[in-house]
Design a protein around this motif. Structure first.
Motif, PDB file in Angstrom:
ATOM      1  N   VAL A  29     -31.521  22.175 -11.254  1.00 22.50           N
ATOM      2  CA  VAL A  29     -30.237  22.868 -11.263  1.00 22.50           C
ATOM      3  C   VAL A  29     -30.189  23.980 -12.312  1.00 22.50           C
ATOM      4  CG1 VAL A  29     -27.760  22.570 -11.608  1.00 22.50           C
ATOM      5  CG2 VAL A  29     -29.055  20.842 -10.368  1.00 22.50           C
ATOM      6  N   MET A  30     -30.638  23.708 -13.541  1.00 27.44           N
ATOM      7  CA  MET A  30     -30.517  24.686 -14.620  1.00 27.44           C
ATOM      8  C   MET A  30     -31.846  25.184 -15.172  1.00 27.44           C
ATOM      9  SD  MET A  30     -27.296  25.161 -14.960  1.00 27.44           S
ATOM     10  CE  MET A  30     -27.087  25.920 -16.534  1.00 27.44           C
ATOM     11  N   SER A  31     -32.972  24.598 -14.801  1.00 29.65           N
ATOM     12  CA  SER A  31     -34.252  25.006 -15.368  1.00 29.65           C
ATOM     13  C   SER A  31     -35.385  24.616 -14.421  1.00 29.65           C
ATOM     14  CB  SER A  31     -34.450  24.343 -16.732  1.00 29.65           C
ATOM     15  OG  SER A  31     -34.522  22.941 -16.571  1.00 29.65           O
ATOM     16  N   TYR A  32     -36.599  24.756 -14.916  1.00 32.96           N
ATOM     17  CA  TYR A  32     -37.775  24.350 -14.153  1.00 32.96           C
ATOM     18  C   TYR A  32     -38.335  23.056 -14.721  1.00 32.96           C
ATOM     19  CZ  TYR A  32     -37.779  28.933 -11.997  1.00 32.96           C
ATOM     20  OH  TYR A  32     -37.427  30.048 -11.296  1.00 32.96           O
ATOM     21  N   LYS A  33     -38.922  22.242 -13.863  1.00 35.22           N
ATOM     22  CA  LYS A  33     -39.546  20.992 -14.287  1.00 35.22           C
ATOM     23  C   LYS A  33     -40.978  21.276 -14.724  1.00 35.22           C
ATOM     24  CE  LYS A  33     -36.738  18.300 -11.102  1.00 35.22           C
ATOM     25  NZ  LYS A  33     -36.722  17.444  -9.937  1.00 35.22           N
ATOM     26  N   ASP A  34     -41.698  20.264 -15.196  1.00 35.36           N
ATOM     27  CA  ASP A  34     -43.083  20.429 -15.623  1.00 35.36           C
ATOM     28  C   ASP A  34     -43.944  20.902 -14.452  1.00 35.36           C
ATOM     29  OD1 ASP A  34     -42.485  19.600 -18.199  1.00 35.36           O
ATOM     30  OD2 ASP A  34     -42.966  17.504 -17.766  1.00 35.36           O
ATOM     31  N   PRO A  35     -44.884  21.817 -14.717  1.00 34.10           N
ATOM     32  CA  PRO A  35     -45.699  22.353 -13.626  1.00 34.10           C
ATOM     33  C   PRO A  35     -46.707  21.340 -13.085  1.00 34.10           C
ATOM     34  CG  PRO A  35     -46.404  23.261 -15.712  1.00 34.10           C
ATOM     35  CD  PRO A  35     -45.180  22.457 -15.987  1.00 34.10           C
ATOM     36  N   VAL A  36     -47.007  21.489 -11.807  1.00 35.01           N
ATOM     37  CA  VAL A  36     -48.044  20.709 -11.139  1.00 35.01           C
ATOM     38  C   VAL A  36     -49.241  21.641 -10.986  1.00 35.01           C
ATOM     39  CG1 VAL A  36     -48.680  19.525  -9.008  1.00 35.01           C
ATOM     40  CG2 VAL A  36     -46.354  19.339  -9.893  1.00 35.01           C
ATOM     41  N   LYS A  37     -50.415  21.199 -11.424  1.00 36.90           N
ATOM     42  CA  LYS A  37     -51.618  22.026 -11.344  1.00 36.90           C
ATOM     43  C   LYS A  37     -52.518  21.497 -10.235  1.00 36.90           C
ATOM     44  CE  LYS A  37     -55.746  23.465 -13.804  1.00 36.90           C
ATOM     45  NZ  LYS A  37     -56.572  23.276 -14.991  1.00 36.90           N
ATOM     46  N   LEU A  38     -52.884  22.396  -9.317  1.00 39.23           N
ATOM     47  CA  LEU A  38     -53.833  22.066  -8.266  1.00 39.23           C
ATOM     48  C   LEU A  38     -55.104  22.857  -8.539  1.00 39.23           C
ATOM     49  CD1 LEU A  38     -51.381  22.336  -5.262  1.00 39.23           C
ATOM     50  CD2 LEU A  38     -52.154  20.257  -6.384  1.00 39.23           C
ATOM     51  N   ASN A  39     -56.188  22.160  -8.849  1.00 37.28           N
ATOM     52  CA  ASN A  39     -57.453  22.791  -9.199  1.00 37.28           C
ATOM     53  C   ASN A  39     -58.117  23.347  -7.945  1.00 37.28           C
ATOM     54  OD1 ASN A  39     -59.813  23.609 -10.352  1.00 37.28           O
ATOM     55  ND2 ASN A  39     -60.454  21.580 -11.014  1.00 37.28           N
ATOM     56  N   LEU A  40     -58.331  24.667  -7.916  1.00 37.33           N
ATOM     57  CA  LEU A  40     -58.953  25.309  -6.769  1.00 37.33           C
ATOM     58  C   LEU A  40     -60.441  25.569  -6.982  1.00 37.33           C
ATOM     59  CD1 LEU A  40     -56.195  27.922  -5.904  1.00 37.33           C
ATOM     60  CD2 LEU A  40     -56.536  25.651  -4.917  1.00 37.33           C
ATOM     61  N   SER A  41     -60.944  25.332  -8.195  1.00 37.09           N
ATOM     62  CA  SER A  41     -62.350  25.615  -8.474  1.00 37.09           C
ATOM     63  C   SER A  41     -63.278  24.504  -7.985  1.00 37.09           C
ATOM     64  CB  SER A  41     -62.562  25.852  -9.972  1.00 37.09           C
ATOM     65  OG  SER A  41     -62.221  24.694 -10.694  1.00 37.09           O
ATOM     66  N   ALA A  42     -62.766  23.304  -7.788  1.00 37.59           N
ATOM     67  CA  ALA A  42     -63.583  22.205  -7.270  1.00 37.59           C
ATOM     68  C   ALA A  42     -63.652  22.294  -5.747  1.00 37.59           C
ATOM     69  CB  ALA A  42     -62.996  20.867  -7.690  1.00 37.59           C
ATOM     70  N   ASP A  43     -64.793  21.970  -5.202  1.00 33.30           N
ATOM     71  CA  ASP A  43     -64.978  22.028  -3.754  1.00 33.30           C
ATOM     72  C   ASP A  43     -64.570  20.683  -3.146  1.00 33.30           C
ATOM     73  OD1 ASP A  43     -65.639  22.894  -1.257  1.00 33.30           O
ATOM     74  OD2 ASP A  43     -67.781  22.507  -1.492  1.00 33.30           O
ATOM     75  N   VAL A  44     -63.279  20.537  -2.833  1.00 36.64           N
ATOM     76  CA  VAL A  44     -62.764  19.277  -2.295  1.00 36.64           C
ATOM     77  C   VAL A  44     -62.186  19.457  -0.893  1.00 36.64           C
ATOM     78  CG1 VAL A  44     -62.304  18.213  -4.530  1.00 36.64           C
ATOM     79  CG2 VAL A  44     -60.547  19.604  -3.439  1.00 36.64           C
ATOM     80  N   GLY A  45     -62.442  20.577  -0.265  1.00 33.24           N
ATOM     81  CA  GLY A  45     -61.954  20.808   1.087  1.00 33.24           C
ATOM     82  C   GLY A  45     -60.489  21.159   1.155  1.00 33.24           C
ATOM     83  N   HIS A  46     -60.043  22.081   0.294  1.00 34.64           N
ATOM     84  CA  HIS A  46     -58.649  22.491   0.325  1.00 34.64           C
ATOM     85  C   HIS A  46     -58.520  23.856   0.988  1.00 34.64           C
ATOM     86  CE1 HIS A  46     -60.216  23.464  -3.767  1.00 34.64           C
ATOM     87  NE2 HIS A  46     -59.993  24.650  -3.290  1.00 34.64           N
ATOM     88  N   GLU A  47     -57.290  24.141   1.414  1.00 29.81           N
ATOM     89  CA  GLU A  47     -56.996  25.398   2.102  1.00 29.81           C
ATOM     90  C   GLU A  47     -55.653  25.927   1.615  1.00 29.81           C
ATOM     91  OE1 GLU A  47     -55.755  26.673   6.610  1.00 29.81           O
ATOM     92  OE2 GLU A  47     -57.141  25.008   6.349  1.00 29.81           O
ATOM     93  N   VAL A  48     -55.633  27.182   1.164  1.00 30.34           N
ATOM     94  CA  VAL A  48     -54.406  27.861   0.752  1.00 30.34           C
ATOM     95  C   VAL A  48     -54.210  29.035   1.701  1.00 30.34           C
ATOM     96  CG1 VAL A  48     -53.233  29.088  -1.106  1.00 30.34           C
ATOM     97  CG2 VAL A  48     -54.757  27.208  -1.657  1.00 30.34           C
ATOM     98  N   ALA A  49     -53.035  29.116   2.326  1.00 34.57           N
ATOM     99  CA  ALA A  49     -52.773  30.177   3.289  1.00 34.57           C
ATOM    100  C   ALA A  49     -51.309  30.585   3.235  1.00 34.57           C
ATOM    101  CB  ALA A  49     -53.111  29.699   4.697  1.00 34.57           C
ATOM    102  N   PRO A  50     -51.004  31.860   3.544  1.00 37.34           N
ATOM    103  CA  PRO A  50     -49.608  32.272   3.612  1.00 37.34           C
ATOM    104  C   PRO A  50     -48.913  31.564   4.778  1.00 37.34           C
ATOM    105  CG  PRO A  50     -51.048  34.058   4.293  1.00 37.34           C
ATOM    106  CD  PRO A  50     -51.921  32.949   3.819  1.00 37.34           C
ATOM    107  N   ASP A  51     -47.627  31.327   4.625  1.00 36.01           N
ATOM    108  CA  ASP A  51     -46.869  30.628   5.652  1.00 36.01           C
ATOM    109  C   ASP A  51     -45.482  31.243   5.748  1.00 36.01           C
ATOM    110  OD1 ASP A  51     -46.329  28.823   7.634  1.00 36.01           O
ATOM    111  OD2 ASP A  51     -46.310  27.063   6.340  1.00 36.01           O
ATOM    112  N   LEU A  52     -44.769  30.909   6.787  1.00 34.75           N
ATOM    113  CA  LEU A  52     -43.399  31.371   6.988  1.00 34.75           C
ATOM    114  C   LEU A  52     -42.439  30.222   6.754  1.00 34.75           C
ATOM    115  CD1 LEU A  52     -43.954  33.324  10.311  1.00 34.75           C
ATOM    116  CD2 LEU A  52     -43.872  34.261   8.017  1.00 34.75           C
ATOM    117  N   SER A  53     -41.284  30.523   6.192  1.00 29.94           N
ATOM    118  CA  SER A  53     -40.269  29.483   5.981  1.00 29.94           C
ATOM    119  C   SER A  53     -38.895  30.111   6.102  1.00 29.94           C
ATOM    120  CB  SER A  53     -40.427  28.838   4.610  1.00 29.94           C
ATOM    121  OG  SER A  53     -40.153  29.777   3.599  1.00 29.94           O
TER     122      SER A  53
END
Length: 64
Positions: free
Chosen positions: A21-45
């Motif tokens: 409501v008034m601020s941001y919570k602690d950040p969540v870090k997703l490590n992209l340097s490790a090869d774990v089969g992840h995919e980041v792509a633009p999306d519509l919402s």
């Protein structure tokens, strides 16, 4: 499912700070340097699940 917040993308990680409501919570870090089969792509919402805005990112992984 869509969440509002602040997103920072670097060459090694994706940081997401969920908004409250008034601020941001602690950040969540997703490590992209490790090869774990992840995919980041633009999306519509948009309101009520419509796909009209283009300011979203979809993150998919088999490790979470």
């Amino acid at each position: 499912c869509a969440y509002t917040g602040r997103l920072t993308l670097t060459t090694d990680a994706l940081y997401f700070e969920p908004s409250s409501v008034m601020s941001y919570k602690d950040p969540v870090k997703l490590n992209l340097s490790a090869d774990v089969g992840h995919e980041v792509a633009p999306d519509l919402s948009g309101p009520w699940g419509t796909r009209i805005f283009d300011k979203a990112i979809a993150y998919k992984t088999s490790s979470l």
